[in-house]
Design a protein around this motif. Structure first.
Motif: not given
Length: 81
Positions: A32-59
């Protein structure tokens, strides 16, 4: 769709998702390349109803090199579509 706080200066984010809490294999990564962005749609294929673990790293880029911050705490999310 994921939401987060806007960042200061010229910072960017790397967003990681995985079904394994330790992020060993099959990590889905989104830049996610812009510093003013506050939301985004993740277009990777994530399965409906499945639990995922999420983390972020700034650079930020200094002299054309990426300087990374620390990784956030791992959070568990359930995909709703």
């Amino acid at each position: 769709k994921t939401q987060f706080q806007a960042m200061q200066n010229d910072r960017c984010l790397n967003w990681f998702a995985n079904t394994n809490k330790k992020f060993k294999k099959g990590v889905k990564k989104v830049n996610i390349g812009k510093n003013k962005t506050t939301s985004t749609t993740i277009k990777k294929k994530l399965s409906k109803g499945k639990k995922y673990y999420v983390r972020v790293k700034a650079y930020t880029k200094i002299n054309k090199k990426k300087v990374y911050g620390s990784v956030s705490k791992v959070r568990q999310v359930k995909i709703k579509r």
